[in-house]
Each structure stands twice: as C-alpha cells, then as structure tokens.
Design a protein around this motif. Sequence first.
Motif, PDB file in Angstrom:
ATOM      1  N   GLU A  55       0.793  -1.298  -0.021  1.00 35.51           N
ATOM      2  CA  GLU A  55      -0.032   0.068   0.073  1.00 35.51           C
ATOM      3  C   GLU A  55       0.917   1.335   0.174  1.00 35.51           C
ATOM      4  N   GLY A  56       1.882   1.088   0.782  1.00 39.40           N
ATOM      5  CA  GLY A  56       2.925   2.293   0.779  1.00 39.40           C
ATOM      6  C   GLY A  56       3.556   2.811  -0.320  1.00 39.40           C
ATOM      7  N   ALA A 135       5.925   2.451   5.999  1.00 41.43           N
ATOM      8  CA  ALA A 135       6.330   0.740   5.922  1.00 41.43           C
ATOM      9  C   ALA A 135       7.073   0.604   4.654  1.00 41.43           C
ATOM     10  N   TYR A 136       6.726   1.668   3.689  1.00 43.59           N
ATOM     11  CA  TYR A 136       7.594   1.696   2.188  1.00 43.59           C
ATOM     12  C   TYR A 136       8.994   2.095   2.320  1.00 43.59           C
ATOM     13  N   VAL A 137       8.983   3.449   2.902  1.00 40.46           N
ATOM     14  CA  VAL A 137      10.138   4.043   2.962  1.00 40.46           C
ATOM     15  C   VAL A 137      11.402   3.163   3.674  1.00 40.46           C
ATOM     16  N   LEU A 138      10.755   3.103   5.034  1.00 39.71           N
ATOM     17  CA  LEU A 138      11.583   2.280   5.900  1.00 39.71           C
ATOM     18  C   LEU A 138      12.128   0.945   5.208  1.00 39.71           C
ATOM     19  N   GLY A 139      11.068   0.299   4.642  1.00 40.65           N
ATOM     20  CA  GLY A 139      11.688  -1.120   3.820  1.00 40.65           C
ATOM     21  C   GLY A 139      12.659  -0.865   2.875  1.00 40.65           C
ATOM     22  N   GLU A 147       8.374  -7.041   2.382  1.00 36.84           N
ATOM     23  CA  GLU A 147       7.710  -8.286   1.811  1.00 36.84           C
ATOM     24  C   GLU A 147       6.153  -7.245   1.571  1.00 36.84           C
ATOM     25  N   PRO A 148       5.542  -7.433   0.572  1.00 42.45           N
ATOM     26  CA  PRO A 148       4.299  -6.689   0.353  1.00 42.45           C
ATOM     27  C   PRO A 148       3.196  -6.552   1.323  1.00 42.45           C
ATOM     28  N   ASP A 149       3.004  -7.870   1.744  1.00 39.87           N
ATOM     29  CA  ASP A 149       2.046  -7.851   3.098  1.00 39.87           C
ATOM     30  C   ASP A 149       2.581  -7.466   4.381  1.00 39.87           C
ATOM     31  N   SER A 150       3.827  -7.085   4.692  1.00 40.74           N
ATOM     32  CA  SER A 150       4.326  -6.732   5.786  1.00 40.74           C
ATOM     33  C   SER A 150       3.769  -5.212   6.382  1.00 40.74           C
ATOM     34  N   VAL A 151       3.113  -5.543   7.610  1.00 37.74           N
ATOM     35  CA  VAL A 151       2.313  -4.438   8.107  1.00 37.74           C
ATOM     36  C   VAL A 151       3.177  -3.597   9.018  1.00 37.74           C
ATOM     37  N   MET A 152       2.590  -2.118   8.805  1.00 39.82           N
ATOM     38  CA  MET A 152       3.232  -1.199  10.012  1.00 39.82           C
ATOM     39  C   MET A 152       2.199  -0.781  10.655  1.00 39.82           C
TER      40      MET A 152
END
Length: 179
Positions: A55-56, A135-139, A147-152
Amino acid sequence: MEVPKSSAAEIPDIAPAKNVFGVGQPATEEQIAAIDIDVMPDGRGLPEGSGTYAEGEELYETICAACHGSDMMGVAELGAPRLIGGRGTLASDAPVKTVESYWPYASTFFDYTHRAMPMTEPGSLSADEVYAISAYVLGKAGITSTEPDSVMDAAAMAEVEMPNADGFVSDPRPDVGEE
C-alpha cells in the motif's frame, strides 16, 4: 481607495500582565484534538491504524514521488530532501541526512510525515496512509521488511530500531528529564 484604519480604538482595555489582549478566543476541544497528534520516541501517541509495504509503495508513487523522486533521492529544485541512503556519512565532510542515516526514531518519521506532508496539503494524510508510506520508506531503506504484506502499525513502529538511534547525546538539563 480609502486606507484601512486601525481597529485599536474598538478593542476593550487590555492587560498584558494578566494575558488579556482583547483579541482571539479560547480554542474549542475539537480544535485542540485536531492538532493533538504528537508522537513520542517510544511510540506513545501513535494512533490506531495500519498500512502495508505494498500500500505504501502505491501511495508513495501517487503522493510522494513528485517531490522526493521515485528513487527516494529527492528533487533538489523543489527543496525536497532524499529519504534513503547516507549511512555512515554523518561524521564525514559530506554528511547526508536522510530518514535512514539521521533520524533516531521511526516515530519521529511518522510524526513529521503526519503533520507536514504532503507539502501541497500538510496534515491531510490519514494514519493508515502514513503507516503504509512509513512501511515502504523504511523497507526501501533496509530497516524493515520489503514483503508486500508486511504491516506497519503502532506496535510495529515502536519496535523499529533506526540505524542512528545511538547517534545523539542525551539532554542533561534537569527540566527536560524523563517523566
């Protein structure tokens, strides 16, 4: 065209020593609640909500990339800083301050993003959107999962260990000590 005249004569007596200035009005509970969104380094104050890396990524491309670049390297002409990279450069002659290299707490990133972004409409992002973008920036910075489904969410955000967490000195003043 007539020059505007001062309205000072219409203001009742003022008493600066008593904090009475004859202007303004007390803030309502709703107005206070709207800006009471501060987040502490340990995660206190993080709102409910969540977002995923995937999503991020979508939100970043739609909302953030125009200023920070699709590669997160910033757009200098806009004054938008890069967001990732720069680890190990802070003590060099050419320090690169990014979310990844400089910021000591992930909650600071959340707080700033929630208050100030996007530049064209500060404070307009929902908590879910900010969690997803975080989640996206930190990833992408290699700090959290890609992982696409990793949740923040609030719990995950409070557990993030930033690369520069130990790069600051504590404030020894007694009036700002821990509660």
